[in-house]
Write a protein that holds these residues in place. Structure first.
Motif, mmCIF file in Angstrom:
data_model
loop_
_atom_site.group_PDB
_atom_site.id
_atom_site.type_symbol
_atom_site.label_atom_id
_atom_site.label_comp_id
_atom_site.label_asym_id
_atom_site.label_seq_id
_atom_site.Cartn_x
_atom_site.Cartn_y
_atom_site.Cartn_z
ATOM 1 N N GLY A 1 -21.574 -0.552 -30.829
ATOM 2 C CA GLY A 1 -22.574 -0.271 -31.863
ATOM 3 C C GLY A 1 -23.804 -1.127 -31.673
ATOM 4 N N ARG B 1 -26.250 9.044 -35.347
ATOM 5 C CA ARG B 1 -26.296 7.605 -35.049
ATOM 6 C C ARG B 1 -25.685 7.316 -33.684
ATOM 7 N NH1 ARG B 1 -28.057 3.164 -38.043
ATOM 8 N NH2 ARG B 1 -28.056 2.518 -35.880
ATOM 9 N N GLN C 1 -20.825 -0.291 -41.102
ATOM 10 C CA GLN C 1 -19.818 0.747 -41.379
ATOM 11 C C GLN C 1 -19.232 1.279 -40.085
ATOM 12 O OE1 GLN C 1 -22.443 3.480 -43.415
ATOM 13 N NE2 GLN C 1 -21.747 2.751 -45.410
ATOM 14 N N MET D 1 -19.627 1.359 -34.690
ATOM 15 C CA MET D 1 -20.128 0.773 -35.946
ATOM 16 C C MET D 1 -21.636 0.840 -35.995
ATOM 17 S SD MET D 1 -18.118 -2.765 -36.728
ATOM 18 C CE MET D 1 -18.820 -3.006 -38.369
ATOM 19 N N ALA D 2 -22.166 1.055 -37.187
ATOM 20 C CA ALA D 2 -23.607 0.935 -37.413
ATOM 21 C C ALA D 2 -23.811 0.478 -38.847
ATOM 22 C CB ALA D 2 -24.310 2.274 -37.174
ATOM 23 N N ASN D 3 -24.730 -0.453 -39.046
ATOM 24 C CA ASN D 3 -25.055 -0.957 -40.390
ATOM 25 C C ASN D 3 -23.823 -1.342 -41.208
ATOM 26 O OD1 ASN D 3 -27.791 -0.552 -39.982
ATOM 27 N ND2 ASN D 3 -27.613 1.605 -40.579
ATOM 28 N N SER E 1 -24.819 -4.697 -36.123
ATOM 29 C CA SER E 1 -24.026 -3.738 -36.913
ATOM 30 C C SER E 1 -22.780 -4.364 -37.527
ATOM 31 C CB SER E 1 -23.660 -2.516 -36.065
ATOM 32 O OG SER E 1 -23.004 -2.892 -34.882
ATOM 33 N N LYS F 1 -20.208 -6.098 -35.522
ATOM 34 C CA LYS F 1 -19.052 -6.119 -34.605
ATOM 35 C C LYS F 1 -18.446 -7.515 -34.493
ATOM 36 C CE LYS F 1 -21.628 -4.743 -31.162
ATOM 37 N NZ LYS F 1 -22.957 -4.747 -31.825
#
Ligand SMILES: Nc1ncnc2c1ncn2[C@@H]1O[C@H](COP(=O)(O)OP(=O)(O)OP(=O)(O)O)[C@@H](O)[C@H]1O
Ligand SMILES: [Mg+2]
Length: 247
Positions: A39, A236, A218, A214-216, A43, A45
């Motif tokens: 990600g 995304r 989530q 994962m991003a932001n 993000s 991780k």
């Protein structure tokens, strides 16, 4: 893989001040499974990896390792934490200790393993990561790739149930990346449970059972490596992959 996952995160939330860095994370890692976590920068991780061995606390939710909830502190925490190995981008070896001493330190101090036994095992592990002949050198006398392989042997020496790798090859010169990835692929083949933050898609394709994107804060998407890289479902993920594939 057995029915009970080894690592289970349920509804995990964490803030850094105003930043909701982990947002309702649900993730299970089964025994022998290799999960690649991927990600954009920021993000969450690394934070996610660090919560799994309690280097970071969480606000709400639960994390269990092999059925045991992660305790807040004390002896139980020390024991569960030693079940979770960690390999970081920067190897964090002790500069004034030899390779052998770096690998035996945890077993001697935490596990109270007798010295002779700890050294025998350390030499076996150094052999497994291809650097048995470097055992009496100091970290500064080794290449980055060799140092990272020491860090992997050090993690293995504690007999962890799972090892978290946080960008283990991103600080390495390009020619040393493969030797570290090869060691990791072999660990995966031997059945080690692994969570690996990496953008090395070759590794993900060769060794991962699952890619978690994962991003932001989530988890946006999770799938097999072939499906994720071949046909990402979300914009995304498509956007992220187009960036890492073209640079
Ligand atoms: N100790 C901290 N205090 C405050 N904010 C933090 C702390 N650690 C991380 N953050 C912030 O939390 C967010 C997530 O950071 P994290 O290191 O988990 O991201 P990452 O996905 O690992 O990124 P990268 O790919 O750059 O390593 C970032 O915005 C970061 O600035
Ligand atoms: Mg990170």
């Amino acid at each position: 893989m057995t029915a009970t996952p080894l690592v289970v995160l349920e509804n995990v939330n964490k803030h850094f001040g105003e930043l909701h860095v982990l947002q309702d994370i649900n993730l299970s890692v089964h025994r022998g499974e290799v999960v690649v976590l991927i990600g954009p920068s920021g993000s969450g991780k690394s934070t996610l990896c660090r919560t799994i061995n309690r280097l970071e606390t969480i606000d709400t939710g639960t994390i269990t390792i092999d059925g045991q909830p992660l305790p807040a502190e004390g002896r139980g925490l020390a024991r569960l934490r030693s079940d979770v190995g960690m390999v970081f981008q920067s190897f964090n070896l002790f500069a004034h200790k030899t390779v052998l001493q770096n690998v035996t330190l945890g077993p001697l101090k935490v596990r109270k393993t007798p010295k002779e036994q700890a050294e025998k095992r350390a030499l076996e592990l150094l052999d497994r990561v291809g650097i048995a002949n470097q055992a009496h050198k100091y970290p500064a006398q080794l290449s980055g790739g060799q140092q990272q392989r020491v860090a992997i042997a050090r993690a293995l020496a504690m007999d962890p149930k799972v090892i978290m790798f946080d960008e283990p090859t991103s600080a390495l010169d390009p020619e040393m990346v493969q030797e570290v990835l090869d060691v990791m692929v072999n660990l995966a083949k031997d059945g080690m449970t692994m969570v690996v933050v990496t953008h090395e898609m070759g590794f993900a394709r060769r060794a991962a059972n699952r890619v978690v994107f994962m991003a932001n804060g989530q988890i946006v998407e999770e799938n097999t490596p072939d499906e994720f890289f071949g046909s990402p479902r979300t914009d995304r993920a498509k956007d992220f992959l187009s960036k890492i594939l073209t640079h």
